[in-house]
Design an enzyme around this catalytic site. Structure first.
Site, short mmCIF file in Angstrom:
data_model
loop_
_atom_site.label_atom_id
_atom_site.label_comp_id
_atom_site.label_asym_id
_atom_site.label_seq_id
_atom_site.Cartn_x
_atom_site.Cartn_y
_atom_site.Cartn_z
CD GLU A 90 58.81 -12.25 3.37
OE1 GLU A 90 57.69 -12.75 3.22
OE2 GLU A 90 59.33 -11.49 2.53
CD GLU B 62 62.42 -13.36 0.23
OE1 GLU B 62 61.39 -12.99 -0.36
OE2 GLU B 62 62.42 -14.19 1.14
#
Ligand code: GAL
Length: 674
Positions: free
Chosen positions: A157, A316
């Site tokens: 991320e 995710e």
């Protein structure tokens, strides 16, 4: 972006991947053995390993400890579980900031962002970069040939916590970036409009990142827009650096990094990132609220758009509650499968969660996982196992591209950044909300729309909605005009076409670059007070924005006008003024302008779809209640409601994986062959 996982490439039997982030370093070795047993039981095929392992892999600058990771990879491989191996550079270990406090990021107030959480480093720090690439090289050399290795997972991320860094390193890199963009200071001074407020720069060294200015003022808007672009590019440059090293050492292993196309996360222009990696992957977490389900679909759809319609990877999401909302509720029955299968429907060929085993310690111990604190004897684990079984049976879907819709919604990060800057007609405008409102209107009418990055090829689309396309370079405006002249139907809204790539107002009246195409002209905006509404003579209402629209072009039809019945006492009287217009263009095309934020866009959209000859692909009774999503050869039906939906209007149907055929329970999904 044509590659899929290395170990399942070429001639493979199609299969959907199922898994999670796996953080064995949080647990004793005995637990690892139990983990893989339960993974097999749940149908897990792939796990992401090593995301936050840097401090364990390199406990000191000259000390490496990779033996435990060797064992983890071997154990997973012995059990038939593939590994998406993180480069482990997501969060630097304590020794690094202890020795090199100069890696710490700095906020817009000049305050250091201290360690103690994660990702506290400057994306542009040369010191961080050097250590990170050392680690990447170590990982690539050690594991490049490991049979479990399916893909590289660069960092994690990127930009989640440190996208807007104002450190000296960031300022230095910003100046270099600006030199590349503008070449000389004269060009920069012009682009930034520095004649205003005595901001003319005489030396590159005078330029800073847009830190917080005094009360009542804000940094130069073009400086802000360029800083947003630069910040996204700075992270991309890190991604490229890791990727280049990985490709040079392990050319056969595909590279991904997990995007954050979700909610209000706006810092990264993923349209420019997507072409740089082999597999697009995304993280998505539901933000609770009435739009939550539709927002999930929107984000999944946009991720599919970034992947160019090819399969992608849901890296995710959560099985149940997260831990970072003010109140963190568990998912309701059916939501776990519905959320995962909605991503699958929009093109995900891998369905993964954060994380495998719920942590006992650390900041995320109250965040759900595949295996909760309660253990395997739990409703949550059973739901996970059921989904694993369903995904095994849905294997034929793997590899199927999305079936392009006839309509599209354009999505543009620079417009998001610029339209929500301070010093605009209203501080209340929300870019994502406008786009999502149009998406919901498509869902309500039962017509599919692809969400695609602005600048995508529009050939093949018949109707394109460009909500708040605020930043519109002349070439992009010309492409939209060509689309309408070629018979396409363009729909756009207030605050579109207003500024060019330098955030300069397009002169001559609004909506600037789209004025001629739309055949309307606006001299002044008429934003509304928060909560106030305007009434239109077709019965619809708007809020946020209104405009004294004047028709100036040929062939412009007024689809709705303002009435005097609004609720903002201070607003301009727009009685009888056009609010929504549609201009007929070229060979059957059109350009529609919507000058307010409609509370419900579906009635207007229905009219526009009718005029364009676009009809729902669902029987009328199902339109609005069910979302239809198509991948080549398959149809997915998602119940958008909390009540059962009878599928009888579809006639006799056969589903895959034993999914419903007669009644779609609340929040359920079914999959049919085309
Ligand atoms: C993501 C992150 C994961 C975990 C998760 C919790 O931002 O990549 O490591 O923190 O959120 O929702």
């Amino acid at each position: 972006m044509s590659r899929w996982l290395r170990r399942t490439d070429a001639g493979r039997t199609p299969r959907l991947e199922f898994g999670a982030d796996y953080n064995p370093e949080q647990w004793p070795r005995e637990t690892w053995t139990r983990d893989v047993e339960l993974m097999r039981d749940a149908g897990v095929t792939i796990v992401t390993v090593g995301v936050f392992s840097w401090a364990r892999l390199q406990p000191a600058p000259d000390v490496w400890d990779l033996g435990w990771l060797d064992d983890v990879l071997d154990l997973l491989h012995e059990n038939g579980i593939a590994v998406d191996l993180a480069t482990a550079t997501a969060s630097p270990p304590p020794w690094m900031h202890h020795r090199h406090p100069e890696i710490l990021a700095v906020d817009a107030d000049g305050r250091t962002l201290w360690p103690g959480g994660r990702q506290h480093h400057r994306p542009t720090s040369p010191v961080f970069r050097r250590y990170a690439l050392d680690l990447v090289e170590k990982m690539a050399r050690r594991y490049g040939e490991h049979p479990a290795l399916a893909a590289w997972h660069v960092s994690n991320e990127l930009g989640c916590h440190d996208v807007h860094d104002h450190s000296p390193d960031a300022e230095h890199a910003f100046r270099i970036w600006l030199r590349e963009r503008y070449g000389d200071l004269a060009a920069l001074n012009h682009a930034w409009g520095t004649a205003f407020w005595s901001q003319h720069y005489g030396d590159w060294a005078e330029i800073r990142t847009p830190r917080r200015t005094g009360p009542g003022t804000h940094p130069n808007p073009t400086q802000q827009l360029d800083f947003a672009r630069f910040s996204s590019d700075a992270l991309l440059s890190h991604l490229r650096a890791e990727r280049d090293l990985l490709r040079s050492l392990t050319p056969d292993v595909p590279v991904t990094t997990n995007f954050m196309v979700m909610g209000e996360t706006s810092g990264m222009d993923y349209a420019s990132w997507a072409p740089e990696i082999d597999i697009v992957s995304n993280d998505h977490y539901v933000h609770p609220g009435p739009s939550a389900r539709d927002e999930l679909s929107f984000s999944a759809n946009l991720t599919g758009g970034l992947a160019g319609g090819a399969p992608w990877w849901l890296m995710e999401h959560s099985t149940s509650a997260v831990n970072w909302q003010p109140v963190n509720r568990a998912k309701r029955p059916g939501e776990l499968a519905r959320d995962s299968l909605t991503h699958l429907a929009h093109g995900a060929d891998a369905i993964c969660y954060f994380q495998w085993r719920q942590s006992a310690a650390g900041a995320e111990k109250f965040h759900s996982a595949m295996l909760p604190h309660a253990g395997s004897d739990s409703a949550l684990f059973r739901a996970v196992r059921d989904l694993g079984a369903t995904l095994r049976e849905l294997a034929p879907v793997a590899g199927a591209h999305r079936v392009p819709a006839r309509a599209a919604i354009l999505w543009d990060w620079p417009s998001w950044w610029a339209a929500e800057q301070p010093f605009t007609p209203t501080a209340e405008l929300r870019y994502k909300a406008e786009a999502l409102g149009w998406y919901r209107a498509f869902l309500d009418t039962g017509v599919r729309a692809d969400v695609v990055p602005a600048g995508s090829e529009l050939t093949g689309y018949e109707l394109v909605v460009a909500p708040v396309l605020h930043v519109l370079p002349a070439e992009r405006a010309a492409e939209l005009a060509a689309f309408a002249e070629g018979g396409g139907h363009l729909v756009t809204t207030y605050f579109s076409g207003i500024v060019d790539e330098n955030a300069h107002a397009v002169l001559g009246g609004y909506p600037g670059a789209l004025r001629e195409l739309l055949g309307v002209r606006v001299e002044e905006f008429a934003p509304l007070d928060p909560g106030a509404t305007v009434l239109l003579d077709d019965g619809s209402t708007g809020d946020l924005w209104s405009e004294p629209v004047r028709v100036v072009g040929d062939d412009v039809e007024v689809l709705a006008g303002y009435t005097g019945g609004g609720s903002d006492p201070g607003a301009a009287d727009l009685t009888g003024v056009p609010a929504v217009t549609r201009r007929a263009i070229g060979a059957g095309g059109s350009a529609t302008y919507v000058s307010t934020r409609l509370a419900d866009r579906a009635p207007l959209l229905r009219r526009l779809l009718d005029a364009a000859g676009i009809v729902p692909e669902l029987p009328g009774e199902l339109c609005g209640r069910v979302e239809l999503i198509r991948r080549e050869g398959f149809r997915f039906l998602v119940n958008r409601t909390d009540t059962p939906v009878e599928l009888a209007p579809l006639g006799e149907i056969e589903s895959l994986a034993g999914l419903p055929t007669t009644t779609l329970p609340p929040r359920a999904v079914t999959v049919l062959r085309d």
